[in-house]
Design a protein around this motif. Structure first.
Motif, PDB file in Angstrom:
ATOM      1  N   PHE A   1       3.503  -0.454   6.730  1.00 44.73           N
ATOM      2  CA  PHE A   1       3.451   0.875   6.113  1.00 44.73           C
ATOM      3  C   PHE A   1       4.535   1.756   6.727  1.00 44.73           C
ATOM      4  N   TRP A   2       4.637   1.729   8.055  1.00 48.57           N
ATOM      5  CA  TRP A   2       5.642   2.523   8.760  1.00 48.57           C
ATOM      6  C   TRP A   2       7.057   2.100   8.356  1.00 48.57           C
TER       7      TRP A   2
ATOM      8  N   ALA B   1      -4.704   3.565   3.114  1.00 48.58           N
ATOM      9  CA  ALA B   1      -4.221   2.196   3.313  1.00 48.58           C
ATOM     10  C   ALA B   1      -5.030   1.481   4.390  1.00 48.58           C
ATOM     11  N   THR B   2      -5.356   2.194   5.448  1.00 51.86           N
ATOM     12  CA  THR B   2      -6.137   1.601   6.536  1.00 51.86           C
ATOM     13  C   THR B   2      -7.542   1.260   6.072  1.00 51.86           C
ATOM     14  N   LEU B   3      -8.140   2.139   5.278  1.00 50.25           N
ATOM     15  CA  LEU B   3      -9.475   1.840   4.722  1.00 50.25           C
ATOM     16  C   LEU B   3      -9.454   0.561   3.894  1.00 50.25           C
TER      17      LEU B   3
ATOM     18  N   PHE C   1       0.836  -1.209   0.000  1.00 45.11           N
ATOM     19  CA  PHE C   1       0.000   0.000   0.000  1.00 45.11           C
ATOM     20  C   PHE C   1       0.868   1.255   0.000  1.00 45.11           C
ATOM     21  N   TYR C   2       1.935   1.229   0.780  1.00 39.84           N
ATOM     22  CA  TYR C   2       2.831   2.386   0.808  1.00 39.84           C
ATOM     23  C   TYR C   2       3.398   2.640  -0.593  1.00 39.84           C
ATOM     24  N   ALA C   3       3.873   1.582  -1.244  1.00 36.82           N
ATOM     25  CA  ALA C   3       4.486   1.729  -2.574  1.00 36.82           C
ATOM     26  C   ALA C   3       3.480   2.245  -3.602  1.00 36.82           C
ATOM     27  N   ILE C   4       2.297   1.675  -3.596  1.00 37.84           N
ATOM     28  CA  ILE C   4       1.270   2.103  -4.557  1.00 37.84           C
ATOM     29  C   ILE C   4       0.897   3.561  -4.314  1.00 37.84           C
TER      30      ILE C   4
END
Length: 185
Positions: free
Chosen positions: A134-135, A86-88, A66-69
């Protein structure tokens, strides 16, 4: 200063609302076996009922992905709001994954024959894993992120004959050869 914190409050609210939704859907709070362990046994009905299971790394990898996208398509959006998105997505998956239709799909076409959905505790851990991924993705160099993704995919492939990649393939387009290999054939 307060505006900077708003996305993180929203992340917490989304996460909590997801757990409440899972409770309202009738998901077990913890393992119906009567105890709470840090790690659930693979290929048992207890597997996804404990704090962690062998699919926890997949949720960690969700955070990297998700971070990369979001870095690629929404780089100008503040990091906190990217985390909200990302959380959603992660929380929506946790809800969908625990519907009867998806649980039955897993049982029909994957090696997860004893899968009866996640406990709320396990889902909370899965959400936390995505947040942690993500972090990490934000903090680590790209090569380290890629090494972690590949490393966890290979580790879970070796240990449980399953990983995020195979799970997606088998859920969307089951391949008999993969199913046979996963079954030990």
């Amino acid at each position: 200063m307060i505006a900077i914190r708003i996305p993180y409050v929203i992340v917490a609210v989304i996460s909590l609302a997801t757990l409440v939704t899972l409770i309202l859907m009738g998901r077990n709070l913890t393992c119906p076996c009567g105890w709470v362990d840090l790690w659930g046994s693979v290929n048992t009905s207890e597997g996804s009922q404990q704090v962690f299971d062998w699919y926890w790394p997949s949720h960690l990898l969700h955070g990297f992905i998700f971070y990369a996208i979001l870095w690629a398509v929404a780089r100008r959006v503040e990091i906190g709001w990217r985390l909200v998105i990302a959380t959603l997505v992660e929380c929506a998956w946790e809800i969908v994954e625990n519907t009867n239709a998806v649980i039955e799909r897993y049982r029909e076409v994957t090696i997860s024959l004893d899968y009866y959905g996640d406990s709320v505790l396990n889902s909370a851990s899965d959400i936390a894993a995505m947040l942690f991924g993500f972090w990490l993705a934000r903090r680590l160099p790209v090569w380290a992120s890629l090494a972690i993704v590949v490393g966890f995919e290979l580790l879970t492939l070796w240990i449980i004959r399953d990983n995020l990649t195979l799970n997606v393939i088998m859920l969307l387009y089951p391949v008999e050869a993969i199913a046979d290999w996963q079954a030990g054939g």
